[in-house]
Structure formats: structure tokens, C-alpha cells
Design a protein around this motif. Sequence first.
Motif, PDB file in Angstrom:
ATOM      1  N   LYS A  20      52.535  38.448  42.498  1.00 25.19           N
ATOM      2  CA  LYS A  20      51.245  37.773  42.642  1.00 25.19           C
ATOM      3  C   LYS A  20      50.236  38.836  43.047  1.00 25.19           C
ATOM      4  O   LYS A  20      50.526  39.672  43.907  1.00 25.19           O
ATOM      5  N   CYS A  21      49.069  38.816  42.424  1.00 29.96           N
ATOM      6  CA  CYS A  21      48.039  39.787  42.768  1.00 29.96           C
ATOM      7  C   CYS A  21      47.751  39.711  44.264  1.00 29.96           C
ATOM      8  O   CYS A  21      47.566  38.616  44.808  1.00 29.96           O
ATOM      9  N   PHE A  22      47.721  40.851  44.899  1.00 27.46           N
ATOM     10  CA  PHE A  22      47.484  40.934  46.349  1.00 27.46           C
ATOM     11  C   PHE A  22      46.158  40.286  46.735  1.00 27.46           C
ATOM     12  O   PHE A  22      46.030  39.707  47.804  1.00 27.46           O
ATOM     13  N   TYR A  23      45.168  40.344  45.847  1.00 26.48           N
ATOM     14  CA  TYR A  23      43.839  39.799  46.164  1.00 26.48           C
ATOM     15  C   TYR A  23      43.667  38.356  45.684  1.00 26.48           C
ATOM     16  O   TYR A  23      43.459  37.469  46.485  1.00 26.48           O
ATOM     17  N   CYS A  24      43.796  38.148  44.377  1.00 27.84           N
ATOM     18  CA  CYS A  24      43.453  36.815  43.851  1.00 27.84           C
ATOM     19  C   CYS A  24      44.662  35.892  43.701  1.00 27.84           C
ATOM     20  O   CYS A  24      44.505  34.727  43.343  1.00 27.84           O
ATOM     21  N   LYS A  25      45.835  36.423  43.967  1.00 26.60           N
ATOM     22  CA  LYS A  25      47.080  35.640  43.960  1.00 26.60           C
ATOM     23  C   LYS A  25      47.509  35.131  42.583  1.00 26.60           C
ATOM     24  O   LYS A  25      48.407  34.307  42.472  1.00 26.60           O
ATOM     25  N   ALA A  32      47.997  44.812  42.557  1.00 27.54           N
ATOM     26  CA  ALA A  32      46.778  44.100  42.178  1.00 27.54           C
ATOM     27  C   ALA A  32      46.637  43.957  40.676  1.00 27.54           C
ATOM     28  O   ALA A  32      47.055  44.839  39.917  1.00 27.54           O
ATOM     29  N   CYS A  33      46.015  42.866  40.258  1.00 27.26           N
ATOM     30  CA  CYS A  33      45.699  42.690  38.845  1.00 27.26           C
ATOM     31  C   CYS A  33      44.588  43.691  38.496  1.00 27.26           C
ATOM     32  O   CYS A  33      43.922  44.218  39.385  1.00 27.26           O
ATOM     33  N   GLU A  34      44.430  43.927  37.225  1.00 26.31           N
ATOM     34  CA  GLU A  34      43.466  44.914  36.753  1.00 26.31           C
ATOM     35  C   GLU A  34      42.058  44.691  37.326  1.00 26.31           C
ATOM     36  O   GLU A  34      41.420  45.608  37.841  1.00 26.31           O
ATOM     37  N   GLU A  35      41.584  43.447  37.275  1.00 27.57           N
ATOM     38  CA  GLU A  35      40.212  43.133  37.717  1.00 27.57           C
ATOM     39  C   GLU A  35      40.061  43.405  39.213  1.00 27.57           C
ATOM     40  O   GLU A  35      39.104  44.035  39.646  1.00 27.57           O
ATOM     41  N   CYS A  36      41.014  42.928  40.000  1.00 25.82           N
ATOM     42  CA  CYS A  36      40.916  43.091  41.449  1.00 25.82           C
ATOM     43  C   CYS A  36      41.056  44.571  41.835  1.00 25.82           C
ATOM     44  O   CYS A  36      40.387  45.040  42.748  1.00 25.82           O
ATOM     45  N   TYR A  37      41.919  45.274  41.107  1.00 22.95           N
ATOM     46  CA  TYR A  37      42.073  46.707  41.395  1.00 22.95           C
ATOM     47  C   TYR A  37      40.738  47.412  41.153  1.00 22.95           C
ATOM     48  O   TYR A  37      40.279  48.191  41.983  1.00 22.95           O
TER      49      TYR A  37
END
Length: 556
Positions: free
Chosen positions: A524-529, A546-551
Motif C-alpha cells: 500500500k502506498c505509504f502516503y495515499c494507501k 510510495a506510488c509514483e505520484e506520491c513519490y
Amino acid sequence: MFMNTKKEISKICEHCNQNFSISEGELTLYKKVGIELPTLCFFCRIKLHFSFWLFGKFRKGTSDLSGENLITVLPEKTRYPIYTLTEWHSDRWDAMSYGIEYDPRVSFLEQLQNLQEKIPHPHQNGSKNTGCDWCDDVWNSKNCYLSRSMEGCEDLLYSYRNLWVKNSIDVTICFNSEKCYDCGDCHHSYKLFHSRHSRDCIESSFLYDCRNCQNCFMCWNLRNKSYCIENVQYTKEAYEEKLKSFSLDSYKSIESLKKRFQELAAKEAVHRENFNLKAYNSSGNYLVDVKDCQNCNTVNDSEDCANCIRGMKEKSNIDANGCWYTELSGNCAGCVGGYALRYSAWSSSRYSEYLDLCIECEYCFGCVGLKKKKYCILNKQYSKDEYEKLREKIITDMKKRGEYGKFLPYSMSAGPFNFSTSFLYFPETKKEDILKFGGYWEDVNESHIAGMPTRELPDSIKDVSDTIVTQALICPETGWRFNVTKNELIFYRENNIPLPRYHFDVRTKNHLKYLTVLRSYTYKCFYCKKDIMAYYPPEWGYKKIACEECYKQNIA
Ligand SMILES: [Zn+2]
Ligand SMILES: [Zn+2]
């Protein structure tokens, strides 16, 4: 994974007995390339393909043609003769003279293997090098030593898969860098040590995913910084003072700093879900400038491919591993400049199947070591009509035996599996599993060679005497012998680096552990889950993926 899975086909792998599926997208590409559907799962296909690409131990030998001395990574005991690269490319031998008549009573692949065992192998792969005798797969390079797979490199020692790297030691998959040491996947850097996934960094150590940093130490995810330690900003003076306290000349300190580095990578660093750059409608890892590539890894400038590992300028390929400048090809390994090539290894040819080591051939079937030939089968010349008829007959016979459409068997690989590129990707492979499939394995025991156990080396580089260059050292992990060269010692002294304790191949493999993961895992993305697929095995314990966008939002 392909988006459309409506027409998925489910199969059981002939090697590992696991279920695997073929997606609709793959089916379309298999049809386009014109190859049979695989009987092995994705991982077993790569394992087999890369077993044809040796990562052998360097050794001295002699040419079976001239007796000339040579240095090679091919094993001591081979099923085939070895010629020097120059001899191999010369007209001092003729692969056609080994041609055999097809015998319909015997398995075609058995006949092909019999032929293969008579054809010489070149001792080294590469061209246009000076002073690179102790290297393999080396191109346009100068004065490199005990290194493999590189282009445009100079004064490189104990390194693997580098492009345009100079004056460096122990670097793996680095590009355009100079005076680096112990780095993996670092680019455009200068005097960067003990680092991973970093770019444009200068005079720094222990950096993880940093960019454009100077004089930084033990940092992660930093951009455009100087004088930071563990991501804390220092003044120039305070930085230099603190750096002294780390005793970088000591092997023991470096070992504990490496542990700290791993700890920070696991707990603090934010990891990108993948290292793709300009990858449109694609999936996989380490993809750069690709379009419509699915389930690929380490592929550049390519489009419309699936299941390809390590390639460049590929178009409409499927299950093509280690293939460059190749199009409309499938179930191939190590083929450069191929077109409509199928079930082949180490060949740059067109409209052909079941080739090994064939150069610029067209319309050939089951040939080895041929150059610029047309309409040949088992290295025998036919007319166009004869060729087409016989080819049809052989395919029919192969289909009856269940051979057609499979890649060359393990028994045709160039050497022991545990000294192949495959072992770098699948180090957990067991000897008995490879022997079971007809492959090879070699247990190298060097306990008869005298040398100093590395635990007896002085802890600090400052206490190392000049005579160390005459001393054989014994690796505690493999028992293999290695040496420290004069230039290497100068490099270590200049940069205050303690002597290595392990054999250089062990050092390379330690880098590769982090750079050759082919399997993706759900996180799960650390930021947006949101759910993401990332190439970090759970046992690494990475907390922040992290997912690409959140990274991009939080780091880049
Ligand atoms: Zn399998
Ligand atoms: Zn996210």
C-alpha cells in the motif's frame, strides 16, 4: 499485468509445476511473432534463457585451434572447443564442414546438440578494446580488469554491467561516473562511495536515492544538498569534523556503517514503486523510454514487448531476454540484431529458428556458428525448395516428440548454471533441480591454493604495507583466492578505503541482490494507501514504499 484478462489461458509449468496464465495481450503477441505458446512459466523461461549466458570464473587457457594463450570465463571442462575471438571470426575454420544430414529417427534437438558440441566457442565476447584481456562482454573499453559487461569504460576493476565509467572499483550497473567505489545503480557521479540508486552526486558516501548532492554522508531521498549527515544539515566545518569521527579507514567501521545504511533504507527512506522513466502504458521495472511494454525489466528505447529482461531497441518481442536491436522475435536469449528470430541463442540473424552463435544468417533452421548463410539446416546447405520441405518435415517430427516451440534445453547451455547470469537472478536454485533438467553445475574448491585468510588483514588501510600486492588472499565465503593490485592499493590509500575481505564476485553479487529482483509484491502506498506493485521483497522490511505520484510530490 495486462488490463484485459478475459481470454486468459491457464497452464502448468513443465519445470516448477506451478500454475501460470497467458493473458490476451500475450496471446496477441505470441501470434504476431509466430511462436508456440510457452510450456514454462515466466520465471522458468528466464532461468533457462540466462543459463546460456555465463558469469564464469576468470581463468587462463589455450585455444583449441592454435594453442595460443587466452583468458576466458568459459569453464575448464567444456563440451565444445574454444578458439580465441579473433580466430573464431577468421576463415581459419568453417562451421559448414561440420554439417550433418537430418536423421528422422532421432530427436532433432539431440542432433543439434551433437552438432553444437563440435563447433568452437569464442573465448570472449566483445570488440574494440585495449588492455581488457581479463574481462568478458567488453566493448570499446580500455585497461579494465576482472570486469564483465561494459561499454566505453576505462580503468575499471571488479565491476559488472557499466557504461562509460572510469577509474572505479566494485561498481555494478553504473553509468557515466568516475572515481566511484562500491556503488550500485548510480549515474553521473564523481567520487561516490557505498551508494545505491543515486544520481549527480559528488564526494559523498552511503547515499540512497539522492540527487545532485555534494559532500553528504549516510543520507536518503535528498535533492540538491551539501554537508548533510543522516539528512541533517551541517556547516562545512562541522560536517568535516563529524566525518572524522567515523574512522572510514577501518574495515570494522565500514561494516557497521553498512548496517546503518540498510537500517535507514528499511525504516526511513521512501522507495519508488519502480525505477521507470518515461514508460507509457507499460509495466515492470527499470524501464526507460518505452511504450506498450508489459512485464519487462531493464529495457530501454523499446515498444510493444512483453516478458523481456535486459534489452534495448526492441520492438514486438516476447520472451526475448538479453536481446538488443531485435524485432518480431520470441523465446530467444542473448540475440543482438535479430528479426523474426525464434527459439535461438547468441545469434544475430533473420527469419530463423533454433540457432546458436549464428551471425547474419537468413532462413536457417537448427544451425550453430554459421556466418552469412541462407537455407541451411544442421549446418548443411540446401536449395530454397529443399530447405522449405525439410524444415516442414522436421517441425512435424518435433511436434510429435513435443519438442517444437521449446527453447534449447539446459543441456545445450555453455556451462555450469551456478556460473551463469541465471544464478545471479535465481541464487536460491538448487543443484539437483538443474541436473534434473539436464543442466550443469560445478563445485569449485580452491582449498589447495595457499593464501592469507582476510581476517588477518589490518583493520585500517593506514596499516597496510606495500607487500600486500604480492599476497594471495582467501575469501571467507567462497574459499576462492583473490589479490589486491598495485593500482587498486593506490586507489584505496588515496580515498582512505580499507581492503576488501571478500572475493570480487561475492562483492558484485552483494550489489546485485538489490538490483535483480524480477518479482513484484503488493504494497500500500505509504502516503495515499492505494494498492501498488513494487519490486522489494518483504524480507527487506522497507516501511515506506510510495506510488509514483506520491513519490514525485513528496521527494522528487
Ligand atoms: Zn516454472
Ligand atoms: Zn500514493
